[in-house]
Each structure stands twice: as C-alpha cells, then as structure tokens.
Design a protein around this motif. Structure first.
Motif, PDB file in Angstrom:
ATOM      1  N   ASN A  45     -12.523  11.891  46.694  1.00  0.00           N
ATOM      2  CA  ASN A  45     -13.032  10.854  47.594  1.00  0.00           C
ATOM      3  C   ASN A  45     -13.875   9.831  46.840  1.00  0.00           C
TER       4      ASN A  45
ATOM      5  N   LEU B  84     -14.028   6.334  48.854  1.00  0.00           N
ATOM      6  CA  LEU B  84     -14.405   6.682  50.225  1.00  0.00           C
ATOM      7  C   LEU B  84     -15.834   7.208  50.257  1.00  0.00           C
ATOM      8  N   ASP B  85     -16.332   7.608  49.098  1.00  0.00           N
ATOM      9  CA  ASP B  85     -17.675   8.169  49.016  1.00  0.00           C
ATOM     10  C   ASP B  85     -18.397   7.435  47.896  1.00  0.00           C
TER      11      ASP B  85
ATOM     12  N   ALA C  46     -13.491  -1.944  50.301  1.00  0.00           N
ATOM     13  CA  ALA C  46     -12.268  -1.785  51.093  1.00  0.00           C
ATOM     14  C   ALA C  46     -11.101  -2.511  50.451  1.00  0.00           C
TER      15      ALA C  46
ATOM     16  N   ARG D 256     -10.095  -0.816  47.232  1.00  0.00           N
ATOM     17  CA  ARG D 256      -9.397   0.413  47.577  1.00  0.00           C
ATOM     18  C   ARG D 256      -7.947   0.102  47.926  1.00  0.00           C
TER      19      ARG D 256
ATOM     20  N   PHE E  53      -3.569   6.869  48.738  1.00  0.00           N
ATOM     21  CA  PHE E  53      -3.959   8.221  49.141  1.00  0.00           C
ATOM     22  C   PHE E  53      -2.761   8.995  49.684  1.00  0.00           C
TER      23      PHE E  53
END
Lengths: 402, 238
Positions: B54, B59-60, B83, B86, B92
C-alpha cells in the motif's frame, strides 16, 4: 474525469440498485406533486373567487349610503348622526359626471309574487334599464326593462329563470300579467339561467323599474348606486368625482362609501395568495422529508459501495472526483423525482378539474418552479454529507471490505 | 543502479494504533527497486507486506522516512497529486478482483481511462485492444458475476494495465483461483514483466514467490532477507 462521464457513472450507480432508486424518486415526486396539487387548489380558490367577483361587471364603482369609519374619530360625527339617504336624483346627477358611462340605482326588498294561482316570496330588485348592461347580464327570452323618463315607470317586470319555471312551467310567460306586491305588472323578459354575482343567484330575482319599487315600498332612498366608468383606467377618477359630487349634494357631509371592484378583488387576491403560500409551505415540508430520505439512501449507498470507492481511489480517483460522483447521483435522484412529481402534480390538477369543472385548479407557475427548485436544492444539500463521507474514506480499509 | 531506481524507500516507519496498543507495521524499511524488476514479497500474516505494498502504491503514507517514486518525493505531494501519480504509475491487482458488479467487463477495464478524463473514442480503441490482448473479446459485455475466476482476474489485470503503469502491484493475485487458472494469471503477469513492467507480488504461496527473480521476506514489519536470484546465479557461477 469528464462531466459527461461523471453523469453517466452516477446514473449507472443509481440504476444499479433499482428498488432503492425507485423509492427515493417516489418520495421526492410525492413531495413535489403535493406542492403542485395543493397550490393548484389554493390558486384555484383564488381564481374562483376572483371570477365570481368579476362577474359583477367590469369598471364598476359602487356607491352605498353611510360612511365606513376607517379614518378614526371625526368631530363632525358628533354633530350629525344619521346619514342622508341616497336618492334617484343623486344617481341622475352622477350621470352628468365626465368618465361615467352608465349608472344604475338599486333598491332591494323582499316581496311576494302572485300569478296563475301560485304565491311565492321573492327578492325584489328595483333598478333602471341600464342595469342589464352594467351588470353584463344575459337575457333568456324577451327584453329587459324599457328606458323611461326619470320618475316615470312602466308596468313591467323581468323574472329570474327559477321564478319563471315555478310559476309558468313550460308556458311562455311573455306578455302575461303577474302580481308583485300590490302591483299588476306585465312580464317582458326572463333572465338567462345561471347568472350570479354579489353573492346571490339571479335565478330567483324579480326585477322591476326603480320608480315602481319605490312606490311599492313607499320610499325614495336607494340601496346602492352602481356607476360604470368609461374605462378601467378612469376608475379612480370616477371614484373621487363621485365622492365629491355626492358630498356637495349632501351639504358637505361625506356620508357615503364608494368602493371599487378592484379594491374588493385586491383584498381577496391578497388573502387567497397568502393561503396558497401557506399551503405550499406545508407541502414543502414533505419535500424536506424527501430530502432527508435522499441523504439516508445515499449514506446507505456509501456504506454498501465502500469497496467500490476504495477501488476508485486505488485506480487514480481523487477525493473531489468521488465527491462529485455521489453529489451528482443525489441530484439525479432528486431531479428525476422532481420531474416525475411535476407530471404527477399536473395530472392530479387535471383530475381535479375533471371532477369539478367549475373550479380552475391550475398550479401557478411559481409554485411549480419553487417545488422543482426545493427538491433539487434539498437533494443537493442532503447529498453533501454522504458525498463527503465517501470522499474521506480510507482506501486501504475500504478495499479490505468485500 | 541508484540512478535508474524507480522506487526508493529510506528508513520507512509506519505504526497503527489498534485500541490502546501500537502496532509497528513497518520498521526501518530500506528498499530500492529498479525499473523492470520482478519481486515477490513473502512473510506470515501481519508481517507488514500488505502495508508495504500500500505504501509503494501511494495508498498509505509513511510516519517517518522518505519515499521516492519515479523521482517524485512523496511527502511533498498533495492528495490530488498523489492520486494522479498513482493513476499514471501504479496498477493494482487484488486477491478478490474488486470488479464493479453492475458494470460490464469492458466498462470495468475502461474505468481508469474514464477517471483520467481520456476521450471516448480513444477509450474505445484502447479497451478493444486490451480485450483482444487478454482474450476477453467475447466476454466484453458480460458482468463480473457471469465470468469465471480466471476471466475476472484477467479483467482486473487489463484494468490495472490499461494506463500503461510502470509498476504493477499484485496482492495475492492467485489467492482466489485454482492452480491451473492461477498459473495462467501468473504467466500473464510475468509476460507483462518481460515487456518491462516492474512487478511486485505479495503472496503466501512459496511456489509463486520462488518464481520471482528477487525475493523479499518480511517478519514483524522488517525485511529479514532480500535475495536476488541473478546475484545468486552469478555467485554460484564463480
């Protein structure tokens, strides 16, 4: 994310759970329909009353004896007590004023009509030949009272449709003689059925020349004088000049009241508009309830779609995109509900008009827009919190949910 | 090596507070990953491998330490910038696929393109290419519940790679699949790696983990071993 795509995604999300969406739309549409139908009722009542009053006749100024005390204490009232009567001469004098097209003196009493062996109590109306035009009445058969010199009178009578039916049945009443009070009068015409105005139907009226009525009742006073202005614009001028003239004729005493139809209408208009607004307000409460339901449903939706929101974040959606998706979904629900509600409301108003054809139950446009706007705004406002909650979800926790 | 490093973690720390006890999910992680590597991360449950994934996938965010992805210093980026980074660099793949059940396979694959604001015509082109690449053409309009497990994971892989990310992060990609379809999915991922995509797989499965060229073992939030098969091969040869 493009706007079109945001809308499409939100619409797909809404249709993804049809029952939920259907229920929200239903509740929202009931709210909007309630606003539309209830304001149609309120505004219908207003129109109905206005129509009734307009049927008295247009451009009318009504003169009545006695003064309505609206100006506080006046020492003159201590000196003179009884108002002077309105007379036929007053009426004739008014006719000489500029901008006055017609006048019609009125005397009202109850008396008996007696003909063909039948006796009936009736409402007697004494007036002149102009009355039919001033009040814009329609004749059923025959003619109205003939024009005569002031003070003279023809032995004529005009009957209301109901009186004619009760006394003569299907027989032709024209030329027949009836006994009204202590006079024998010849029937010259019958009013058309269904006339109304001033709160009474004309069907049960017996109309005789003013001089005849005064002689019968042994009086020279009048109940009212109807004054018709040449145009609607001149009404206020006529009102002041009538007041001035009568005051002069009554030795400086302002002992009459002059009312215009507009003033009466305006009052009713105001009262019934307030009524409509009140009713719309009550209906708006149901809209607020529907808004809260939208919020509830959107909150449930956020919980149900936690994993989806996490995924969207994982594949690159930022917080504002998520917020927009949920806000747009909430407003789409409200918008559809509002549109359905307007359709329902208009159909409801149509059904009302179908059942009561005399009742003009048309929803006012402002109410339709207000209902629509309130639905949309409440949907948006109540959509903000769920949308924010969705946007703030932690993607890791969201993804770990199945 | 450092010049071309795609992922660089220096002294990463991450603690969660569960109730009134602190859980050290990651402690003092130093890790450098070059573009095109094939890495497996193994370890028992709670060893911090998912947290690491993550973290790498943005995400983290770390409590301490620095993380550079593709030359960007993560700490300095806003949420929105994270975002978009990512969406550009990370793909993912999840154990439970995470497909949206009301959308067709094609629409699921299209989703990252939609979120990135790419035009409809370009999207159609790319999605039909992806459907062809992953053998899903006759499944394009099927909903996820009408697809087999292997097909679902292929849809998920197509979705993860549609934006051509440089890093593919797979969390137990075969966990919900039988061995035959698992094998099929792994070869698909390895083929993507062979074309230059960095592949990081988190797994319990030793057989799957052993296929990676570089194998990282974790325990209690720390890296306990980091073996590069290529290095082993060279050391054995000498």
């Amino acid at each position: 994310m493009k706007i079109v795509d945001t809308f499409r995604y939100a619409a797909q999300a809404a249709t993804g759970s049809p029952l939920r969406t259907l229920l929200v739309i239903l509740s929202m549409s009931i709210g909007v329909a309630a606003v539309v139908i209830l304001t149609a009722l309120g505004d219908g009542a207003r129109r109905y009353v206005i129509n009734e009053f307009s049927s008295i006749g247009s451009n009318l100024v009504i003169v009545l004896p006695g003064r309505s005390e609206t100006r506080g204490f006046n020492p003159a009232n201590l000196v003179t007590s009884t108002p002077r009567d309105l007379t036929v001469d007053d009426a004739e004098a008014l006719l000489r004023l500029p901008d006055v097209a017609r006048i019609s003196p009125i005397l009202v009493a109850t008396t008996e009509i007696n003909a063909a062996g039948k006796l009936r109590e009736v409402m007697l109306l004494g007036t002149n030949a102009e009355y039919v035009k001033v009040r814009q009445m329609k004749m059923g058969i025959g003619r109205f009272l003939s024009k005569v010199e002031v003070g003279h009178s023809a032995s004529e009578v005009v009957l209301g449709a109901e009186i004619r039916r009760e006394i003569f049945g299907e027989m032709n009443p024209l030329g027949k003689t009836v006994r009204v009070g202590d006079r024998r009068l010849r029937v010259v015409g019958v009013l058309r059925e269904g006339g109304s105005g001033m709160g009474m139907t004309t069907d049960e009226l017996v109309i005789v020349p003013i001089a005849t009525a005064q002689a019968m009742l042994d009086t020279n006073t009048l109940f009212r004088i109807l004054v018709e202005a040449r145009s609607r614009k001149r009404i206020n001028e006529v009102k002041t000049s009538v007041l001035k003239l009568i005051t002069e004729r009554h030795e400086g005493e302002e002992d009459i009241t002059v009312i215009t139809q507009d003033a009466v209408l305006e009052t009713f208009d105001k009262i019934l508009n307030v009524l409509t607004l009140g009713v719309a307000g009550i209906a708006a409460i149901s809209l607020a309830v529907a808004g809260i339901l939208v919020m509830n449903v959107m909150l449930v939706s956020v919980t149900q779609r936690t994993a989806e929101i996490g995924l969207l974040k994982a594949i690159g959606a930022n917080a504002s995109t998520i917020r927009h998706l949920f806000l747009v979904e909430a407003s789409l629900l409200s918008l559809t509900g509002a549109l359905v509600g307007i359709v329902l409301g208009y159909s409801g108003a149509w059904v009302l008009r179908f059942i009561y054809p005399n009742f003009p139950a048309y929803p006012p446009l402002w109410a339709v827009f207000a209902g629509f706007g309130t639905a949309l705004i409440s949907g948006l406002i109540f959509g903000v919190m769920p949308a924010r909650q969705a946007a703030e979800l932690d993607p890791i926790q969201a993804l770990s949910k199945r | 090596m450092t010049a071309e490093s795609l992922i660089k973690l220096i002294g990463i720390e991450r603690t969660f507070i569960l109730g009134d006890s602190k859980v050290h999910a990651l402690r003092n992680i130093h890790l450098t990953i070059a573009a095109g590597e094939y890495i497996s991360v193994m370890g028992p449950s709670g060893s911090g491998k998912s947290t690491l994934l993550n973290m790498i996938g943005l995400l983290d965010v770390p409590d301490a330490g620095t993380y550079q992805l593709d030359g960007h210093e993560i700490k300095s980026l806003s949420h929105d910038a994270l975002a978009s980074l990512r969406s550009e660099t990370i793909g993912f793949i999840f154990q439970s696929f995470h497909l949206i059940s009301r959308l067709s396979a094609a629409a699921n694959i299209e989703l990252p393109l939609v979120l990135a604001g790419i035009s409809a015509s370009e999207r159609t082109k790319r999605v039909s290419q992806a459907l062809k690449d992953y053998g899903l053409i006759d499944r394009a309009e099927h909903r996820p519940n009408e697809l087999s497990g292997g097909q679902r994971q292929r849809v998920a892989i197509a979705r993860a790679t549609i934006l051509r990310p440089s890093v593919l992060l797979a969390d137990e990609p075969t966990g919900n699949l039988d061995s035959a379809t698992g094998e099929e999915v792994v070869s698909l991922l390895e083929a993507l790696n062979a074309h230059g995509m960095t592949l990081i797989v988190v797994t319990h499965d030793h057989a799957l983990g052993a296929r990676a060229r570089r194998q990282i073992r974790m325990m209690d939030g720390g890296i306990v071993s980091d073996i590069n098969q290529a290095d082993v091969a060279t050391s054995l040869a000498t």
